[in-house]
Write a protein that holds these residues in place. Structure first.
Motif, PDB file in Angstrom:
ATOM      1  N   GLU A 235       6.233 -24.481 -43.307  1.00 56.55           N
ATOM      2  CA  GLU A 235       7.592 -24.625 -42.788  1.00 56.55           C
ATOM      3  C   GLU A 235       8.575 -24.879 -43.925  1.00 56.55           C
ATOM      4  OE1 GLU A 235      10.134 -27.591 -39.819  1.00 56.55           O
ATOM      5  OE2 GLU A 235       7.952 -27.676 -39.875  1.00 56.55           O
ATOM      6  N   ASP A 236       8.173 -25.738 -44.860  1.00 58.53           N
ATOM      7  CA  ASP A 236       9.040 -26.022 -46.013  1.00 58.53           C
ATOM      8  C   ASP A 236       9.263 -24.775 -46.849  1.00 58.53           C
ATOM      9  OD1 ASP A 236       9.252 -28.643 -45.268  1.00 58.53           O
ATOM     10  OD2 ASP A 236       7.656 -29.360 -46.595  1.00 58.53           O
ATOM     11  N   LEU A 237       8.171 -24.003 -47.058  1.00 56.86           N
ATOM     12  CA  LEU A 237       8.284 -22.786 -47.853  1.00 56.86           C
ATOM     13  C   LEU A 237       9.189 -21.782 -47.156  1.00 56.86           C
ATOM     14  CD1 LEU A 237       7.508 -21.060 -50.247  1.00 56.86           C
ATOM     15  CD2 LEU A 237       5.450 -20.358 -49.019  1.00 56.86           C
ATOM     16  N   GLY A 238       9.059 -21.701 -45.828  1.00 61.46           N
ATOM     17  CA  GLY A 238       9.902 -20.785 -45.075  1.00 61.46           C
ATOM     18  C   GLY A 238      11.375 -21.119 -45.213  1.00 61.46           C
ATOM     19  N   LYS A 239      11.684 -22.408 -45.175  1.00 61.12           N
ATOM     20  CA  LYS A 239      13.074 -22.829 -45.341  1.00 61.12           C
ATOM     21  C   LYS A 239      13.572 -22.473 -46.735  1.00 61.12           C
ATOM     22  CE  LYS A 239      12.880 -26.682 -42.060  1.00 61.12           C
ATOM     23  NZ  LYS A 239      12.930 -28.166 -41.909  1.00 61.12           N
ATOM     24  N   GLY A 240      12.672 -22.625 -47.728  1.00 63.38           N
ATOM     25  CA  GLY A 240      13.057 -22.299 -49.097  1.00 63.38           C
ATOM     26  C   GLY A 240      13.383 -20.830 -49.244  1.00 63.38           C
ATOM     27  N   LEU A 241      12.553 -19.962 -48.619  1.00 65.42           N
ATOM     28  CA  LEU A 241      12.782 -18.526 -48.714  1.00 65.42           C
ATOM     29  C   LEU A 241      14.068 -18.118 -47.997  1.00 65.42           C
ATOM     30  CD1 LEU A 241       9.144 -17.190 -48.206  1.00 65.42           C
ATOM     31  CD2 LEU A 241      10.452 -17.303 -50.324  1.00 65.42           C
ATOM     32  N   ASP A 242      14.425 -18.865 -46.959  1.00 61.95           N
ATOM     33  CA  ASP A 242      15.683 -18.579 -46.274  1.00 61.95           C
ATOM     34  C   ASP A 242      16.869 -18.787 -47.207  1.00 61.95           C
ATOM     35  OD1 ASP A 242      14.443 -17.918 -43.930  1.00 61.95           O
ATOM     36  OD2 ASP A 242      14.617 -19.919 -43.048  1.00 61.95           O
ATOM     37  N   ASP A 243      16.701 -19.696 -48.174  1.00 57.49           N
ATOM     38  CA  ASP A 243      17.775 -20.000 -49.115  1.00 57.49           C
ATOM     39  C   ASP A 243      17.603 -19.269 -50.446  1.00 57.49           C
ATOM     40  OD1 ASP A 243      18.925 -21.746 -47.285  1.00 57.49           O
ATOM     41  OD2 ASP A 243      17.712 -23.435 -47.959  1.00 57.49           O
ATOM     42  N   LEU A 244      16.794 -18.220 -50.453  1.00 52.89           N
ATOM     43  CA  LEU A 244      16.528 -17.485 -51.692  1.00 52.89           C
ATOM     44  C   LEU A 244      17.819 -16.895 -52.245  1.00 52.89           C
ATOM     45  CD1 LEU A 244      13.588 -15.160 -52.441  1.00 52.89           C
ATOM     46  CD2 LEU A 244      15.896 -14.300 -52.794  1.00 52.89           C
ATOM     47  N   THR A 245      18.017 -17.052 -53.538  1.00 51.77           N
ATOM     48  CA  THR A 245      19.170 -16.465 -54.217  1.00 51.77           C
ATOM     49  C   THR A 245      18.681 -15.626 -55.387  1.00 51.77           C
ATOM     50  OG1 THR A 245      19.417 -18.420 -55.634  1.00 51.77           O
ATOM     51  CG2 THR A 245      20.676 -18.376 -53.586  1.00 51.77           C
ATOM     52  N   VAL A 246      19.530 -14.706 -55.836  1.00 52.75           N
ATOM     53  CA  VAL A 246      19.176 -13.832 -56.946  1.00 52.75           C
ATOM     54  C   VAL A 246      20.130 -14.085 -58.103  1.00 52.75           C
ATOM     55  CG1 VAL A 246      18.935 -11.451 -57.724  1.00 52.75           C
ATOM     56  CG2 VAL A 246      18.253 -12.074 -55.397  1.00 52.75           C
ATOM     57  N   LEU A 247      19.553 -14.384 -59.263  1.00 56.05           N
ATOM     58  CA  LEU A 247      20.327 -14.625 -60.476  1.00 56.05           C
ATOM     59  C   LEU A 247      20.310 -13.372 -61.345  1.00 56.05           C
ATOM     60  CD1 LEU A 247      18.794 -18.120 -61.357  1.00 56.05           C
ATOM     61  CD2 LEU A 247      20.807 -17.661 -59.934  1.00 56.05           C
TER      62      LEU A 247
END
Length: 399
Positions: free
Chosen positions: A305-317
């Motif tokens: 669940e934590d990883l899923g939330k992290g991927l939802d906030d994925l950004t590209v630099l």
């Protein structure tokens, strides 16, 4: 996909024309004939080159991209050879042990394409492929005295492992525009390619070659940026149909290709309708998509669940070939000792990477010949087709 651009010698007018043409061409870089669940795994359906170079009319990069854009091959059959050398570490018996445990506990099926087709990520494999439009495809992975087949026929998706006599049955997504397996279709590729088009890439015509008995032009794609792990991508384009026939990705570090995929045989005739029929063999164990999902144990629901939330906030630099995706796992970095699930798995995982430090703190870089990832000790992840120093620099800048 990485972005496409002209070579440095192209003037402004030609650049605008090519930019428009590559938008049309991008969605055909992966042939429309190999779609369904296996399409994303096979990627560009290329071919092994024959000896000798055909004498073909001169063509510009713009004209070749236009030819690819106009390609509409819907039917084919043939044999494909895939060689992948990502430089992944040899896990020895670890992988076999994990898979054995999963099978014994009833967690999955050997016919499930999700796990089976990951075998294509390393080594050399031979496939037989066939396609008849967007709703009928078949891919068979030939093994020693065994065969694994994946069939997409209308709404049905069948996987069959002859070695274990197991069958997997699933259904194609109702909304194909959102399904993972359609990301390699024309629309899916167009959507993804258009997001990354910029001026970081050189695209030129690099001669001709014979591919699976067909004359082809070679399209050469090279990054203009430094710091990327990608050296060049070479695509053979059929001179008559515009169908991409060969795909070879070489790393910036040199050596053998990271990915070399190609037809050894190819026919553009309509396959027999029976090619896509499937009948469950006698005595075979059948696993359905729904039952496989229910059978999978939830050992780490919180971490997932934590990883899923992290991927939802994925950004590209960054941009182009130097793009780095970053997200926060919401937890710690590489686990150690018992926190890794028992034994010294955490120590083993740590030994596969390089320890690094910077203004961001400390972390571990896991490297392949193409994609590298930095996992910081506080759980942030930076991943891209860039070298280690680029990852550290990105982490420092984000601190």
């Amino acid at each position: 996909m990485a972005p496409y651009e002209t070579d440095d010698s192209t003037d402004t007018g030609e650049a605008d024309e090519l930019r428009s043409g590559r938008r049309r061409a991008a969605r055909y870089i992966v042939p429309v004939t190999v779609v369904g669940v296996a399409a994303a795994t096979i990627g560009l359906v290329p071919a092994l080159a024959d000896s000798g170079d055909p004498n073909l009319p001169k063509i510009t990069a713009q004209q070749l991209l236009d030819k690819v854009a106009k390609s509409d091959v819907q039917q084919l059959s043939g044999t494909v050879k895939i060689s992948t050398d990502l430089g992944l570490p040899d896990l020895g018996g670890l992988e076999s042990s994990v898979m054995s445990g999963a099978t014994k506990s009833g967690d999955g099926s050997s016919a499930d394409p999700t796990g089976k087709l990951t075998e294509l990520a390393t080594g050399t494999h031979t496939l037989r492929v066939a396609a008849d439009g967007p709703d009928k495809q078949k891919v068979s992975l030939l093994e020693n005295a065994a065969e694994y087949s994946l069939i997409h026929n209308g709404k049905d998706i069948w996987g069959y492992d002859s070695q274990s006599n197991e069958v997997f049955h699933g259904t194609a997504a109702d909304d194909t525009s959102k399904s993972d397996e359609t990301r390699a279709t024309p629309k899916g590729l167009t959507d993804e390619a258009l997001k990354s088009i910029d001026d970081t890439t050189s695209v030129t015509v690099d001669g001709t070659e014979h591919v699976a008995g067909r004359d082809a032009y070679k399209l050469l794609i090279k990054p203009k940026q430094s710091g990327t792990t990608v050296g060049a991508i070479s695509i053979a384009v059929d001179s008559k149909t515009g169908l991409p026939l060969k795909f070879t990705l070489t790393p910036a570090s040199g050596g053998a290709a990271v990915v070399d995929v190609g037809f050894t045989q190819l026919s553009l005739s309509k396959p027999a309708a029976s090619t896509f029929d499937f009948k469950t063999p006698k005595g075979a164990k059948v696993t359905t998509e729904d039952s496989a999902t229910k059978a999978a144990p939830d050992h780490s629901a919180k971490s997932d669940e934590d990883l899923g939330k992290g991927l939802d906030d994925l950004t590209v630099l960054g941009k182009g070939w130097n793009s780095i995706a970053t997200f926060d796992t919401g937890g710690q970095g590489v686990p150690s000792g018992s926190s890794a699930g028992g034994g010294d798995l955490g120590g083993f995982l740590g030994s596969l990477g390089d320890q690094v430090k910077g203004d961001f703190g400390s972390g571990t870089v896991f490297s392949t010949r193409l994609v590298n990832a930095l996992v910081t000790d506080d759980g942030k992840v930076y991943v891209g087709a860039v070298n280690k120093s680029a990852l550290v620099k990105a982490a420092n800048a984000a601190k």
